[in-house]
Each structure stands twice: as structure tokens, then as C-alpha cells.
Motif scaffolding. Structure first.
Motif, short mmCIF file in Angstrom:
data_model
loop_
_atom_site.label_atom_id
_atom_site.label_comp_id
_atom_site.label_asym_id
_atom_site.label_seq_id
_atom_site.Cartn_x
_atom_site.Cartn_y
_atom_site.Cartn_z
N LYS A 169 0.83 -1.20 0.00
CA LYS A 169 0.00 0.00 0.00
C LYS A 169 0.87 1.25 0.00
O LYS A 169 0.60 2.22 -0.73
N GLU A 170 1.93 1.23 0.80
CA GLU A 170 2.84 2.37 0.85
C GLU A 170 3.65 2.49 -0.44
O GLU A 170 3.94 3.60 -0.90
N ILE A 171 4.01 1.34 -1.02
CA ILE A 171 4.73 1.35 -2.30
C ILE A 171 3.87 1.97 -3.39
O ILE A 171 4.33 2.81 -4.18
N GLU A 172 2.61 1.57 -3.46
CA GLU A 172 1.70 2.12 -4.46
C GLU A 172 1.53 3.63 -4.27
O GLU A 172 1.51 4.39 -5.24
N LYS A 173 1.41 4.05 -3.03
CA LYS A 173 1.28 5.47 -2.73
C LYS A 173 2.52 6.24 -3.16
O LYS A 173 2.42 7.33 -3.75
N PHE A 174 3.70 5.69 -2.86
CA PHE A 174 4.98 6.32 -3.24
C PHE A 174 5.08 6.45 -4.76
O PHE A 174 5.44 7.51 -5.27
N ARG A 175 4.75 5.38 -5.45
CA ARG A 175 4.86 5.41 -6.91
C ARG A 175 3.90 6.41 -7.53
O ARG A 175 4.24 7.11 -8.48
N ARG A 176 2.70 6.47 -7.01
CA ARG A 176 1.71 7.43 -7.51
C ARG A 176 2.20 8.85 -7.29
O ARG A 176 2.10 9.71 -8.18
N GLN A 177 2.75 9.11 -6.12
CA GLN A 177 3.26 10.44 -5.79
C GLN A 177 4.38 10.83 -6.75
O GLN A 177 4.42 11.96 -7.25
N LYS A 178 5.29 9.90 -7.01
CA LYS A 178 6.41 10.18 -7.90
C LYS A 178 5.92 10.42 -9.33
O LYS A 178 6.44 11.29 -10.05
N SER A 179 4.94 9.64 -9.77
CA SER A 179 4.38 9.83 -11.11
C SER A 179 3.80 11.23 -11.26
O SER A 179 4.01 11.91 -12.27
N GLU A 180 3.07 11.66 -10.26
CA GLU A 180 2.46 12.99 -10.30
C GLU A 180 3.53 14.08 -10.28
O GLU A 180 3.41 15.08 -11.00
N GLU A 181 4.58 13.90 -9.47
CA GLU A 181 5.65 14.89 -9.40
C GLU A 181 6.37 15.02 -10.74
O GLU A 181 6.64 16.13 -11.22
N ILE A 182 6.70 13.88 -11.34
CA ILE A 182 7.42 13.89 -12.61
C ILE A 182 6.56 14.49 -13.72
O ILE A 182 7.03 15.28 -14.54
N THR A 183 5.29 14.12 -13.73
CA THR A 183 4.38 14.64 -14.75
C THR A 183 4.20 16.14 -14.61
O THR A 183 4.21 16.89 -15.59
N ARG A 184 4.06 16.60 -13.37
CA ARG A 184 3.88 18.03 -13.11
C ARG A 184 5.12 18.82 -13.55
O ARG A 184 5.00 19.93 -14.10
N ALA A 185 6.30 18.24 -13.37
CA ALA A 185 7.54 18.93 -13.71
C ALA A 185 7.85 18.88 -15.20
O ALA A 185 8.36 19.85 -15.77
N ARG A 186 7.55 17.75 -15.85
CA ARG A 186 7.99 17.56 -17.24
C ARG A 186 6.89 17.65 -18.28
O ARG A 186 7.13 18.06 -19.40
N ARG A 187 5.67 17.24 -17.92
CA ARG A 187 4.56 17.27 -18.88
C ARG A 187 3.28 17.73 -18.19
O ARG A 187 2.31 16.97 -18.09
N PRO A 188 3.24 18.97 -17.71
CA PRO A 188 2.05 19.44 -17.01
C PRO A 188 0.80 19.41 -17.90
O PRO A 188 -0.32 19.37 -17.38
N ASP A 189 0.99 19.41 -19.21
CA ASP A 189 -0.16 19.34 -20.12
C ASP A 189 -0.94 18.05 -19.94
O ASP A 189 -2.15 18.01 -20.16
N LEU A 190 -0.26 16.99 -19.53
CA LEU A 190 -0.94 15.71 -19.33
C LEU A 190 -1.90 15.76 -18.14
O LEU A 190 -2.92 15.08 -18.13
#
Length: 228
Positions: free
Chosen positions: A200-221
Motif C-alpha cells: 500500500k505504501e509502495i503504491e502510494k509512493f509510486r503514484r506520488q512520484k508519477s504525479e511529481e514527474i508529470t507536473r515537472a515535465r509534462r504538465p499538459d498531461l
């Protein structure tokens, strides 16, 4: 089985499709892949497939006859979805690849030089696809991208059936970072959360990282994901 046929002036360029994941799918019979040489269908004694454009201009244009005869020889009953790789086409996306993979038969025409005679597109092609806002010397590399990206959505191609559900763009976000052994390399450690076995914590961590990377590199997505 999905059948993919590429129509091209340079079939040897597609030898690389017989490697890696798609190559294994071809060997196992999940994908039937063939690069077809358009020159074989030219009625010109020198197998010429191009000519100067009407109206003038630089470069050469692929002639309609060899392409028309090639398409109708290998797909006389129009059983294939016929695609032309073109900068003017609809933009390739994860969703479009999923859609293409739902077809049992896919035919991809590769243009070259300045493109192909419009009449053969009007007569034979179902849709045009682009892989981005830039111009390549020919459609071959673009066709490889489409074939590879589409093949991944064919049942049995990926070793894990969930693999393509957990990749970039699958849920509108860029993918989270990956780590493997050893747990420390050149002083950099794997995040502790990935080592504790708490899924559960792993899934949460991965989701958080996905959102951070997307916000920084492809905010249009993020806007597309929210329906904006």
C-alpha cells in the motif's frame, strides 16, 4: 494472431523488428510481421517508384501505380486497416495504439522523398498517423514506432499481462522511477519504502512520484487527465 504488413522501399530497415519483445512475439506466432518491397510491384522496367511533382518543386514523389498494385495484391478484400505514416496525420498516442491493436490485420504504408501521390491515398488508405511534429527522411522509422507500440497491446506479447497497464501514459501520468539490485550504487540508495514490503505504501509512493514527474515535465498531461 495479429498480422502486420509494412509497405516500404527499404524492407531491410525492418530487420530490427525481429529482435527483443516483438521479435519473440513473431517467433512464437503471436505476431505475423512482414516488410513488403513496393519496388516489386512497379511496372517500370527499372522498378522506378518515384517521379517529379506536377506543379514543380523540389524533390520527388512516390508514384501511385506501384503502391496501388502492392496494396491490392496483398489485401485484395480490404481486410487490413490501412495506415499511411504522415506528418499530416493524427498524433500517435497510447489510446490510439490500443485502438490499432484491436484490429487483426494492420497495413502500414511508408512514404519517402516528398511523399506519395495523393490519389493512392484517396483510393486505398483508411487513416493517416503522425508520431510527432517533425519530418523524417521516410516513413520507415515512424512505422517501426507504430508497429512496436501497437504490438505491446496484443495479448501474449508482453511477458506480464499487467505490464502495459503500469507504464507511462497508461493512466494519464508519466511513469514512476524504477530500481533494482544492488540496494546501493555509487552512494545512491534505493528509497526505503520500496524495500519494506508494504504494498500500500509502495503504491502510494509510486503514484506520488508519477504525479511529481508529470507536473515537472509534462504538465499538459495533468490537464488532459482532469478533462480540461
Amino acid at each position: 494472431m495479429m498480422k502486420i504488413k509494412i509497405l516500404t522501399l527499404f524492407p531491410a530497415m525492418f530487420d530490427c523488428m525481429h529482435e527483443s519483445i516483438v521479435g519473440r512475439a513473431i517467433k512464437s506466432g503471436i505476431i505475423d510481421f512482414e516488410a513488403v518491397d513496393i519496388r516489386r510491384y512497379s511496372r517500370d522496367k527499372h522498378f522506378k517508384c518515384d517521379d517529379t511533382p506536377y506543379g514543380g518543386g523540389a524533390g520527388m514523389v512516390m508514384t501511385a501505380q506501384p503502391i496501388f498494385d502492392c496494396i491490392n495484391a496483398i489485401d485484395p478484400d480490404h481486410e487490413y486497416l490501412r495506415v499511411y505514416m504522415s506528418p499530416k496525420g493524427e498524433r500517435l498516442s497510447d489510446g490510439l495504439c490500443r485502438e490499432l491493436a484491436r484490429n487483426d490485420n494492420l497495413l502500414i504504408l511508408c512514404g519517402h522523398y516528398e511523399g506519395v501521390d495523393q490519389r493512392v491515398l484517396d483510393l486505398c488508405i483508411d487513416r493517416e498517423i503522425s508520431i510527432g511534429d517533425y519530418v523524417l527522411s521516410g516513413g520507415e522509422l515512424a512505422a517501426m514506432v507504430v508497429a512496436d507500440a501497437t504490438a505491446r497491446f496484443v495479448d501474449g506479447v508482453l511477458g506480464c499481462s499487467d505490464s502495459h497497464e503500469d507504464e507511462s501514459f497508461s493512466d494519464g501520468l508519466l511513469e514512476y522511477p524504477h530500481y533494482t539490485r544492488p540496494p546501493e550504487f555509487m552512494g545512491l540508495k534505493v528509497p526505503e519504502v520500496l524495500l519494506n514490503g508494504n504494498h500500500k505504501e509502495i503504491e502510494k509512493f509510486r503514484r506520488q512520484k508519477s504525479e511529481e514527474i508529470t507536473r515537472a515535465r509534462r504538465p499538459d498531461l495533468l490537464g488532459k487527465k482532469d478533462g480540461e
